[in-house]
Design an enzyme around this catalytic site. Structure first.
Site, PDB file in Angstrom:
ATOM      1  N   GLU A  43      52.727  42.063  32.628  1.00  0.00           N
ATOM      2  CA  GLU A  43      51.381  42.642  32.627  1.00  0.00           C
ATOM      3  C   GLU A  43      50.714  42.228  33.927  1.00  0.00           C
ATOM      4  OE1 GLU A  43      48.535  41.309  29.677  1.00  0.00           O
ATOM      5  OE2 GLU A  43      47.154  42.936  30.157  1.00  0.00           O
ATOM      6  N   GLU A  68      48.135  37.331  37.126  1.00  0.00           N
ATOM      7  CA  GLU A  68      46.671  37.415  37.270  1.00  0.00           C
ATOM      8  C   GLU A  68      46.267  36.678  38.536  1.00  0.00           C
ATOM      9  OE1 GLU A  68      43.741  38.672  35.709  1.00  0.00           O
ATOM     10  OE2 GLU A  68      42.838  37.562  37.355  1.00  0.00           O
ATOM     11  N   ASP A 116      40.627  47.586  37.605  1.00  0.00           N
ATOM     12  CA  ASP A 116      39.410  48.011  38.285  1.00  0.00           C
ATOM     13  C   ASP A 116      39.518  49.487  38.669  1.00  0.00           C
ATOM     14  OD1 ASP A 116      37.280  48.333  40.106  1.00  0.00           O
ATOM     15  OD2 ASP A 116      37.309  46.194  40.540  1.00  0.00           O
ATOM     16  N   ASP A 153      39.310  52.320  29.970  1.00  0.00           N
ATOM     17  CA  ASP A 153      38.105  52.918  29.371  1.00  0.00           C
ATOM     18  C   ASP A 153      37.539  53.978  30.309  1.00  0.00           C
ATOM     19  OD1 ASP A 153      37.561  50.697  31.224  1.00  0.00           O
ATOM     20  OD2 ASP A 153      35.486  51.328  30.953  1.00  0.00           O
ATOM     21  N   THR A 189      43.138  44.162  24.227  1.00  0.00           N
ATOM     22  CA  THR A 189      42.878  43.160  25.254  1.00  0.00           C
ATOM     23  C   THR A 189      41.431  42.669  25.057  1.00  0.00           C
ATOM     24  OG1 THR A 189      41.851  44.539  26.956  1.00  0.00           O
ATOM     25  CG2 THR A 189      44.256  44.618  26.812  1.00  0.00           C
ATOM     26  N   TYR A 191      38.953  42.911  27.250  1.00  0.00           N
ATOM     27  CA  TYR A 191      38.047  43.964  27.715  1.00  0.00           C
ATOM     28  C   TYR A 191      37.985  45.108  26.709  1.00  0.00           C
ATOM     29  CZ  TYR A 191      36.660  42.490  32.384  1.00  0.00           C
ATOM     30  OH  TYR A 191      36.067  41.835  33.443  1.00  0.00           O
ATOM     31  N   GLU A 192      39.141  45.480  26.197  1.00  0.00           N
ATOM     32  CA  GLU A 192      39.212  46.600  25.247  1.00  0.00           C
ATOM     33  C   GLU A 192      38.332  46.333  24.027  1.00  0.00           C
ATOM     34  OE1 GLU A 192      43.248  47.247  24.211  1.00  0.00           O
ATOM     35  OE2 GLU A 192      42.857  49.101  23.118  1.00  0.00           O
TER      36      GLU A 192
HETATM   37  C1  LIG Z   1      38.895  44.273  34.219  1.00  0.00           C
HETATM   38  S1  LIG Z   1      39.897  42.847  34.099  1.00  0.00           S
HETATM   39  C2  LIG Z   1      40.956  43.222  32.728  1.00  0.00           C
HETATM   40  C3  LIG Z   1      41.625  42.007  32.173  1.00  0.00           C
HETATM   41  C4  LIG Z   1      42.586  42.260  30.997  1.00  0.00           C
HETATM   42  N1  LIG Z   1      43.696  43.104  31.409  1.00  0.00           N
HETATM   43  C5  LIG Z   1      41.852  42.882  29.841  1.00  0.00           C
HETATM   44  O1  LIG Z   1      42.038  44.083  29.602  1.00  0.00           O
HETATM   45  O2  LIG Z   1      41.100  42.169  29.162  1.00  0.00           O
HETATM   46  C6  LIG Z   1      40.992  43.064  35.478  1.00  0.00           C
HETATM   47  C7  LIG Z   1      41.745  41.805  35.813  1.00  0.00           C
HETATM   48  O3  LIG Z   1      42.680  42.105  36.833  1.00  0.00           O
HETATM   49  C8  LIG Z   1      42.688  41.044  37.774  1.00  0.00           C
HETATM   50  N2  LIG Z   1      43.148  41.613  39.050  1.00  0.00           N
HETATM   51  C9  LIG Z   1      42.472  42.500  39.807  1.00  0.00           C
HETATM   52  N3  LIG Z   1      43.194  42.821  40.900  1.00  0.00           N
HETATM   53  C10 LIG Z   1      44.333  42.106  40.831  1.00  0.00           C
HETATM   54  C11 LIG Z   1      45.451  41.978  41.687  1.00  0.00           C
HETATM   55  N4  LIG Z   1      45.509  42.667  42.822  1.00  0.00           N
HETATM   56  N5  LIG Z   1      46.461  41.158  41.322  1.00  0.00           N
HETATM   57  C12 LIG Z   1      46.370  40.450  40.159  1.00  0.00           C
HETATM   58  N6  LIG Z   1      45.328  40.515  39.313  1.00  0.00           N
HETATM   59  C13 LIG Z   1      44.316  41.332  39.641  1.00  0.00           C
HETATM   60  C14 LIG Z   1      41.258  40.548  37.794  1.00  0.00           C
HETATM   61  O4  LIG Z   1      41.142  39.231  38.283  1.00  0.00           O
HETATM   62  C15 LIG Z   1      40.856  40.692  36.327  1.00  0.00           C
HETATM   63  O5  LIG Z   1      41.120  39.511  35.601  1.00  0.00           O
END
Ligand SMILES: C[S@@+](CC[C@H](N)C(=O)[O-])C[C@H]1O[C@@H](n2cnc3c(N)ncnc32)[C@H](O)[C@@H]1O
Length: 209
Positions: A43, A68, A116, A153, A189, A191-192
């Site tokens: 993941e 992460e 993102d 989302d 997750t 966030y979900e």
């Molecule tokens: C919006 S959060 C979603 C977290 C989790 N997947 C969830 O659904 O609860 C996006 C996550 O991706 C990580 N992230 C963003 N860009 C990344 C990258 N280039 N490599 C690794 N992690 C990254 C961020 O630090 C953040 O924790």
């Protein structure tokens, strides 16, 4: 989700056996690391790791790697996975570096959950984890077949992703425009959970190459 900086995270990560701090040293050797021949699912951007931990718990014949970039976030995933029986390791690292972490054929599936959307400027679309540059990188890691499972989302990101997959000749299946209502099996997750609590639809698809 705001994250507090945790200055102690680094120390805790370095000393936990479920964490791989130098994934480059495992390139081509992940099966030895897990000490079995099972498929490997990863993941990317796992956040606090609820999804991958719960997925790993019910799939003991798969090896899981949670990646992460934010150490203050992944450390919570590591703490929550303590004493959980499953084949799961955590890698503080960047999606952009996957080819330094894995040899071709080492991974079979990639989960991308709530990445993102980079939606304000078109020139930022290249940063989306489903941009075709990323898809080409994922493909380069697969041997014969490989899969990307996406949840988001964000409708615009989902539309963009479907087009990117199709334009790069991936096969799509199990597309859902409202995952909760679809009744499909689902592990949420962090966030979900928040989006679902607000009644927002979750978009999901599986892409195969
Ligand atoms: C919006 S959060 C979603 C977290 C989790 N997947 C969830 O659904 O609860 C996006 C996550 O991706 C990580 N992230 C963003 N860009 C990344 C990258 N280039 N490599 C690794 N992690 C990254 C961020 O630090 C953040 O924790």
């Amino acid at each position: 989700m705001r994250t507090r900086n945790k200055p102690w995270a680094e120390d805790m990560l370095v000393n936990d056996t479920k964490v791989v701090m130098n994934p480059e040293s495992k390139k081509g050797k992940w099966k030895q690391h897990f000490n079995n021949d099972n498929p490997i699912h990863i993941e990317v951007g796992c956040g606090k790791g609820r999804f991958i931990r719960e997925t790993a718990k019910i799939n003991p014949n798969i090896n899981y790697i949670a990646i992460e970039k934010n150490k203050s976030v992944i450390v919570t995933g590591v703490i929550n996975a303590k004493d959980v029986e499953c084949s799961l390791v955590f890698v503080p690292g960047l999606v952009q570096n996957l080819t330094s972490y894995f040899d071709k054929g080492e991974i079979n599936r990639i989960y991308i959950n709530f990445c993102d959307p980079w939606e304000n400027r078109k020139k930022w679309h290249k940063r989306r984890l489903t941009h075709h540059n990323f898809l080409n990188m994922y493909e380069s890691l697969f041997e014969n077949v490989g899969e990307v499972f996406l949840k988001t989302d964000n409708k615009e990101l989902f539309e963009f992703s479907l087009n990117e997959f199709l334009n790069s000749n991936w096969c799509l299946k199990n597309i859902s425009l409202d995952l909760l209502k679809s009744g499909a099996d689902n592990i949420m997750t962090e966030y979900e959970q928040k989006f679902c609590d607000k009644g927002m639809p979750i978009y999901r698809c599986e892409a195969k190459k």
